[in-house]
Scaffold this motif. Structure first.
Motif, PDB file in Angstrom:
ATOM      1  N   TYR A 107       0.886  -1.044  -0.062  1.00 52.12           N
ATOM      2  CA  TYR A 107       0.150  -0.018   0.152  1.00 52.12           C
ATOM      3  C   TYR A 107       0.856   1.279  -0.104  1.00 52.12           C
ATOM      4  O   TYR A 107       0.643   2.317  -0.810  1.00 52.12           O
ATOM      5  CB  TYR A 107      -0.928  -0.013   1.258  1.00 52.12           C
ATOM      6  N   LYS A 108       2.017   1.087   0.954  1.00 50.89           N
ATOM      7  CA  LYS A 108       2.794   2.598   0.884  1.00 50.89           C
ATOM      8  C   LYS A 108       3.599   2.533  -0.265  1.00 50.89           C
ATOM      9  O   LYS A 108       3.677   3.725  -0.829  1.00 50.89           O
ATOM     10  CB  LYS A 108       3.652   2.361   1.936  1.00 50.89           C
ATOM     11  N   VAL A 109       4.182   1.348  -1.024  1.00 48.13           N
ATOM     12  CA  VAL A 109       4.775   1.595  -2.091  1.00 48.13           C
ATOM     13  C   VAL A 109       4.035   2.291  -3.258  1.00 48.13           C
ATOM     14  O   VAL A 109       4.425   2.997  -3.782  1.00 48.13           O
ATOM     15  CB  VAL A 109       5.672  -0.058  -2.620  1.00 48.13           C
ATOM     16  N   ALA A 110       2.840   1.506  -3.510  1.00 51.10           N
ATOM     17  CA  ALA A 110       1.972   2.042  -4.526  1.00 51.10           C
ATOM     18  C   ALA A 110       1.679   3.566  -4.357  1.00 51.10           C
ATOM     19  O   ALA A 110       1.506   4.290  -5.328  1.00 51.10           O
ATOM     20  CB  ALA A 110       0.740   1.243  -4.516  1.00 51.10           C
ATOM     21  N   ALA A 111       1.423   3.943  -3.288  1.00 56.18           N
ATOM     22  CA  ALA A 111       1.169   5.351  -2.861  1.00 56.18           C
ATOM     23  C   ALA A 111       2.268   6.088  -3.131  1.00 56.18           C
ATOM     24  O   ALA A 111       2.173   7.237  -3.705  1.00 56.18           O
ATOM     25  CB  ALA A 111       0.717   5.332  -1.419  1.00 56.18           C
ATOM     26  N   ALA A 112       3.526   5.701  -2.726  1.00 53.82           N
ATOM     27  CA  ALA A 112       4.775   6.555  -3.072  1.00 53.82           C
ATOM     28  C   ALA A 112       4.773   6.815  -4.589  1.00 53.82           C
ATOM     29  O   ALA A 112       5.115   7.932  -5.048  1.00 53.82           O
ATOM     30  CB  ALA A 112       5.885   5.990  -2.351  1.00 53.82           C
TER      31      ALA A 112
END
Ligand SMILES: *Cc1c(COP(=O)(O)O)cnc(C)c1O
Length: 350
Positions: A107-112
């Protein structure tokens, strides 16, 4: 009304997008002389483009899941669905999402990658779902909340009523990642999508269905959400080879495998809970178990020495001292327990 409830959340560039129209969109039919897609006409099984709508695969998945075809998005792993949620609903550098922590790293990687702020809310005592704290972190630019249940790496499923209370109190998209739902005793939320157009349930063929190598993730959602995801995805996001193999493998029942994994989970958890070097074995609704040790790094290194690789979560906030251990075959689990018993003997002899 439901359509508006979703469309008001969609980025303007997506709402006004004219999607790519494939040759197969413009002419649909099984039989014919196909001179429309610049394919090589010599048949080898794969010379034609695959169905961009994955109709046959979705029909099969629909029967398995009890969810209509129009409510199923099929992606190149759940990771594609996660990325699409950001691309459809979140305006880069402006919108934000709220996610639980510790949880799945994508979730964090896709958000970044999409330049979206992630507001992490730590789980409560015993990894409980902090509904009010999550709601408290939302603001007018919060487009989505990401939950994972059963949660990776903690292993617990959140109470259905709590997830629904959160989804109902939040006026954006609630994503519930159910990658491990087949290992849980509790029911998943897929039947709730018909009452809640802003609820997206993610599932995958990578875990219980034993097809991690084939890359198939599902989003079960309101038909408008599925329509948006289908419009934004790469037209041929799932290959013909993948679809054929998946359709065959879906015919092989995995219920017995899942049952054995759950039996082994109980055996492993029971054995671990008796070990002196184990501080805590967390409850699990998944095919892994999170275990807190006195010295997680030392245990990790010891296991590596025996050729056993587990996931070290010692440096993840909220998981200090923990290793995440996947439940394998009985022989593999026995090997793990034997190695840990030897570690224990060694550390108490010091
Ligand atoms: C393993 C896992 C997935 C699966 O991802 P795929 O891209 O479908 O393989 C999704 N979510 C969580 C939380 C996982 O642990």
């Amino acid at each position: 009304m439901e359509r508006n409830d979703i469309d008001r959340l969609v980025r303007r560039n997506i709402a006004t997008l004219s999607p790519y129209s494939t040759a197969r969109d413009e002419y649909q039919g099984e039989l014919g002389t196909f001179l429309d897609a610049n394919e090589n006409p010599y048949e080898n099984g794969y010379n034609r483009y695959p169905d961009p709508h994955q109709r046959r695969l979705k029909t099969r998945l629909s029967a398995i899941k009890g969810v209509p075809v129009e409510n199923i998005f099929v992606g190149n792993g759940s990771d594609e669905a996660i990325d699409l949620i950001f691309r459809i609903f979140c305006e880069p550098h402006q919108d934000n999402v709220v996610a639980i922590a510790p949880s799945y790293g994508m979730y964090k990687v896709a958000a970044a990658i999409n330049d979206i702020e992630v507001r992490e809310v730590q789980l409560g005592d015993d990894f409980s779902l902090p509904v009010d704290a999550i709601l408290g972190r939302t603001d007018a630019n919060t487009k989505a909340i990401f939950l994972c249940s059963p949660n990776n790496p903690t292993g617990n499923a959140f109470p259905r009523g709590e997830i629904l209370r959160l989804a109902d109190a939040f006026d954006g998209i609630t994503v519930v990642d159910e990658a491990y739902i087949d290992f849980a005793e509790v029911e998943g939320l897929k039947d709730e999508i018909f009452r809640r157009p802003r609820l997206i349930v993610l599932q995958t063929l990578s875990k219980a269905w034993a097809m991690a190598g084939l890359r198939i993730g599902l989003a079960l959602a309101d038909s408008r959400v599925v329509e948006l995801m289908s419009m934004v995805k790469y037209p041929y996001n799932v290959s013909e080879a993948t679809m054929r193999i998946v359709k065959d493998l879906l015919d092989l029942p995995v219920d017995d495998q899942v049952a054995s994994i759950k039996t082994q989970r109980a055996v492993v958890m029971d054995a671990l809970s008796r070990m002196k070097v184990v501080r805590r074995v967390y409850p699990s609704d998944a095919n892994f178990v999170l275990v807190r040790f006195d010295d997680a790094d030392a245990v990790y290194d010891h296991l590596i020495g025996d050729g056993i690789i587990v996931r070290n979560r010692n440096r993840v906030k909220g998981c200090e001292g923990c290793l995440r251990i996947t439940i394998g075959l009985k022989e593999e689990n026995d090997k793990l327990l034997k190695s840990l018993a030897e570690y224990e003997t060694k550390s108490y002899l010091r």
